[in-house]
Design a protein around this motif. Structure first.
Motif, mmCIF file in Angstrom:
data_model
loop_
_atom_site.group_PDB
_atom_site.id
_atom_site.type_symbol
_atom_site.label_atom_id
_atom_site.label_comp_id
_atom_site.label_asym_id
_atom_site.label_seq_id
_atom_site.Cartn_x
_atom_site.Cartn_y
_atom_site.Cartn_z
ATOM 1 N N LEU A 159 0.823 -1.204 0.000
ATOM 2 C CA LEU A 159 0.000 0.000 0.000
ATOM 3 C C LEU A 159 0.858 1.255 0.000
ATOM 4 O O LEU A 159 1.940 1.278 0.590
ATOM 5 C CB LEU A 159 -0.908 0.019 1.242
ATOM 6 N N LYS A 160 0.364 2.276 -0.645
ATOM 7 C CA LYS A 160 1.054 3.567 -0.670
ATOM 8 C C LYS A 160 0.022 4.665 -0.450
ATOM 9 O O LYS A 160 -0.944 4.778 -1.204
ATOM 10 C CB LYS A 160 1.756 3.769 -2.019
ATOM 11 N N LEU A 161 0.220 5.457 0.601
ATOM 12 C CA LEU A 161 -0.665 6.581 0.899
ATOM 13 C C LEU A 161 -0.041 7.860 0.365
ATOM 14 O O LEU A 161 1.104 8.187 0.704
ATOM 15 C CB LEU A 161 -0.886 6.699 2.404
ATOM 16 N N VAL A 162 -0.778 8.571 -0.484
ATOM 17 C CA VAL A 162 -0.318 9.836 -1.064
ATOM 18 C C VAL A 162 -1.231 10.944 -0.558
ATOM 19 O O VAL A 162 -2.458 10.819 -0.612
ATOM 20 C CB VAL A 162 -0.352 9.783 -2.605
ATOM 21 N N ILE A 163 -0.651 12.030 -0.034
ATOM 22 C CA ILE A 163 -1.467 13.128 0.489
ATOM 23 C C ILE A 163 -1.003 14.460 -0.102
ATOM 24 O O ILE A 163 0.108 14.593 -0.607
ATOM 25 C CB ILE A 163 -1.417 13.200 2.031
ATOM 26 N N ASN A 164 -1.903 15.423 -0.028
ATOM 27 C CA ASN A 164 -1.594 16.786 -0.480
ATOM 28 C C ASN A 164 -2.541 17.735 0.245
ATOM 29 O O ASN A 164 -3.519 17.308 0.870
ATOM 30 C CB ASN A 164 -1.787 16.910 -1.999
ATOM 31 N N SER A 165 -2.241 19.014 0.177
ATOM 32 C CA SER A 165 -3.173 20.028 0.664
ATOM 33 C C SER A 165 -3.609 20.888 -0.506
ATOM 34 O O SER A 165 -2.772 21.331 -1.308
ATOM 35 C CB SER A 165 -2.523 20.914 1.731
ATOM 36 N N LEU A 166 -4.905 21.123 -0.620
ATOM 37 C CA LEU A 166 -5.434 22.024 -1.639
ATOM 38 C C LEU A 166 -5.671 23.417 -1.071
ATOM 39 O O LEU A 166 -6.081 24.320 -1.790
ATOM 40 C CB LEU A 166 -6.741 21.458 -2.210
ATOM 41 N N GLY A 167 -5.420 23.567 0.246
ATOM 42 C CA GLY A 167 -5.505 24.878 0.868
ATOM 43 C C GLY A 167 -6.926 25.384 1.058
ATOM 44 O O GLY A 167 -7.898 24.764 0.629
ATOM 45 N N ASP A 168 -7.024 26.550 1.708
ATOM 46 C CA ASP A 168 -8.325 27.185 1.893
ATOM 47 C C ASP A 168 -8.676 28.022 0.667
ATOM 48 O O ASP A 168 -7.967 27.986 -0.353
ATOM 49 C CB ASP A 168 -8.334 28.026 3.171
ATOM 50 N N VAL A 169 -9.762 28.784 0.747
ATOM 51 C CA VAL A 169 -10.239 29.550 -0.409
ATOM 52 C C VAL A 169 -9.185 30.539 -0.890
ATOM 53 O O VAL A 169 -8.925 30.653 -2.099
ATOM 54 C CB VAL A 169 -11.553 30.292 -0.047
ATOM 55 N N GLU A 170 -8.564 31.241 0.030
ATOM 56 C CA GLU A 170 -7.540 32.234 -0.357
ATOM 57 C C GLU A 170 -6.375 31.558 -1.070
ATOM 58 O O GLU A 170 -5.924 32.018 -2.132
ATOM 59 C CB GLU A 170 -7.038 32.972 0.880
ATOM 60 N N SER A 171 -5.897 30.455 -0.507
ATOM 61 C CA SER A 171 -4.767 29.742 -1.110
ATOM 62 C C SER A 171 -5.133 29.220 -2.491
ATOM 63 O O SER A 171 -4.339 29.322 -3.448
ATOM 64 C CB SER A 171 -4.348 28.571 -0.205
ATOM 65 N N ARG A 172 -6.332 28.688 -2.614
ATOM 66 C CA ARG A 172 -6.764 28.138 -3.896
ATOM 67 C C ARG A 172 -6.905 29.229 -4.945
ATOM 68 O O ARG A 172 -6.567 29.030 -6.116
ATOM 69 C CB ARG A 172 -8.093 27.384 -3.728
ATOM 70 N N ASN A 173 -7.418 30.377 -4.548
ATOM 71 C CA ASN A 173 -7.569 31.477 -5.510
ATOM 72 C C ASN A 173 -6.223 31.958 -6.020
ATOM 73 O O ASN A 173 -6.056 32.233 -7.224
ATOM 74 C CB ASN A 173 -8.347 32.637 -4.873
ATOM 75 N N ASN A 174 -5.243 32.070 -5.114
ATOM 76 C CA ASN A 174 -3.895 32.488 -5.519
ATOM 77 C C ASN A 174 -3.264 31.452 -6.450
ATOM 78 O O ASN A 174 -2.630 31.796 -7.460
ATOM 79 C CB ASN A 174 -3.012 32.705 -4.292
ATOM 80 N N HIS A 175 -3.460 30.185 -6.117
ATOM 81 C CA HIS A 175 -2.921 29.115 -6.955
ATOM 82 C C HIS A 175 -3.634 29.082 -8.305
ATOM 83 O O HIS A 175 -3.013 28.872 -9.351
ATOM 84 C CB HIS A 175 -3.079 27.772 -6.232
ATOM 85 N N ARG A 176 -4.934 29.318 -8.286
ATOM 86 C CA ARG A 176 -5.723 29.331 -9.522
ATOM 87 C C ARG A 176 -5.187 30.385 -10.490
ATOM 88 O O ARG A 176 -5.008 30.103 -11.687
ATOM 89 C CB ARG A 176 -7.194 29.623 -9.189
ATOM 90 N N HIS A 177 -4.936 31.567 -9.969
ATOM 91 C CA HIS A 177 -4.412 32.649 -10.819
ATOM 92 C C HIS A 177 -3.058 32.250 -11.412
ATOM 93 O O HIS A 177 -2.796 32.482 -12.611
ATOM 94 C CB HIS A 177 -4.268 33.929 -9.990
#
Length: 426
Positions: A159-177
């Motif tokens: 088994l292999k567990l892979v994780i990430n964070s997509l952040g909150d709304v502010e983080s996602r908006n900055n990443h989206r841009h």
């Protein structure tokens, strides 16, 4: 001859027992974690999935089984479980219960129109859990731990567990841009779906199977570089809890999951077993703060995961794990002679009333053929009733493992058979 529709399957005796075993394992584990079962309709209003799953996702755009009923309502066979659970949570005001978070699990068929392949069917069965009402990183770790625990309890090791964070709304908006700026010069080289996603939901580009090898994918901005302090702290806590639980994981900055409602924690569990196949994902999930509000409820954080039973069974096969399924009968009644055959019906009925799993011949077979049938059914005991036994009001019971044989009274057959089955002397 009419066959099953493409992308569906019949589960026959011999196979269904495996499904029953893993289903009971899942239910027992959820009970241990204090999750309670919820059952929702197989079809819902189409709007639920458009709003809940996201109208830019492949599921909504390409894979849903949608139809119009006689009342001109647009309905859809559920393609996943979370939206239905959250809809029910809102509709029945479970957020008002004094005990929070609300911890739920479900088991049921889902439907997606996609190209059938091994482990991916158009009708498939999902196990899933949802925890609603807590923003504590510890419950993220709990949900991940539950999923890992299920696989391990069934004997899986690769088994292999892979994780990430997509952040909150502010983080996602900055990443989206940043994603829009990154992909814009190259977007004409991408598939038509990605060209639409650029403005609507550029994060979906990272999940594209067609363009996954494009050079721009390798250099795309990482969400981890755009997490604000709060999101970084949240992700660090989740990882810390996993460390304390002894659960190994790998951080993958490109893990985004296929549904629009995810934020903060996202994870997938994969199989590294040889021969499992090119698609290695066993299950996935994450946090979806905001989904309850999108579906008309109050501000309520949530997290969950879902796994495919089909892929779980594939992983067990790949690791050559045989489930400990006992398919042997407790007993088989062999009867010879008209009066004995009639009495056998009564005996079988009474044994079953006592909870003993027995069967008998219904095809008029000869004595030897009945014994062969008992052997094929792996009967632990054969209960023989002939005219001689009937005259003495006894049955002759043969232990098929040791070959030992004894007579017991018909009047006390249920009690004494239970003792034999449990390993005692009658």
């Amino acid at each position: 001859m009419i066959n099953v529709p493409r992308g569906t399957q019949d589960l026959l005796p011999g196979e269904t027992e495996k499904w029953q075993y893993v289903e009971e394992k899942f239910k027992a584990l959820c009970h241990t974690y204090n999750y309670h079962e919820i059952r929702t309709p197989i079809f819902e209003h189409t709007e639920l999935f458009q709003r809940g799953v996201g109208d830019t996702t492949d599921i909504v755009q390409k894979e849903m089984y949608t139809f119009t009923d006689r009342g001109e309502r647009s309905l859809t066979l559920r393609p996943e479980g979370t939206a239905s659970v959250v809809r029910s949570f809102v509709q029945h005001k479970l957020f008002g219960h004094p005990t929070q978070p609300t911890k739920l699990f479900y088991i049921g068929p889902m439907f997606r129109y996609e190209r059938p392949q091994q482990g991916r069917m158009r009708q498939f069965v999902q196990f899933g859990v949802e925890a609603l009402g807590s923003a504590d990183p510890a419950i993220d770790a709990e949900v991940i731990g539950l999923a890992m625990n299920l696989y391990r309890s069934l004997g899986l090791k690769s088994l292999k567990l892979v994780i990430n964070s997509l952040g909150d709304v502010e983080s996602r908006n900055n990443h989206r841009h940043a994603l829009v700026e990154h992909f814009k010069p190259h977007i004409h080289e991408f598939c038509s779906d990605c060209q639409i996603r650029l403005e609507k939901n550029p994060l979906r580009i990272l999940d594209c199977k067609k363009d996954k090898d494009h050079p721009a994918m390798q250099t795309a901005p990482s969400i981890l570089d755009y997490l604000n302090d709060e999101s970084q702290a949240y992700f660090a806590q989740v990882k810390s809890y996993l460390d304390h639980m002894g659960i190994d994981y790998v951080v993958d900055k490109n893990l985004v999951r296929g549904l629009d409602y995810y934020n903060h924690t996202a994870f997938e569990i994969m199989s590294d077993a040889d021969g499992f196949g090119a698609i290695t994902t066993l299950s996935g999930g994450g946090r979806y703060n905001g989904l309850v509000e999108d579906l008309g409820g109050p501000e309520t954080p949530g997290i969950g995961f879902a796994l495919s039973v089909e892929r779980l069974l594939m992983a067990l096969d790949a690791e050559k794990i045989d489930l400990p399924i006992d398919q042997a009968l407790d007993g088989y009644v062999v009867a010879m002679g008209d009066n004995a055959v009639k009495k056998a019906v009564e005996i079988v009925y009474n044994l079953r009333q006592a909870g003993i799993q027995v069967d008998k011949d219904y095809q008029g077979k000869k004595f030897k053929a009945q014994f062969k049938a008992a052997d094929r059914l792996k009967a632990k005991f054969v209960i023989v009733l002939g005219e001689d036994e009937l005259a003495k009001q006894v049955v002759s019971v043969k232990d098929m493992t040791t070959g030992d044989q004894q007579e017991i009274p018909i009047a006390s057959i249920a009690t004494e058979m239970k003792q034999l089955i449990q390993g005692g002397k009658a």
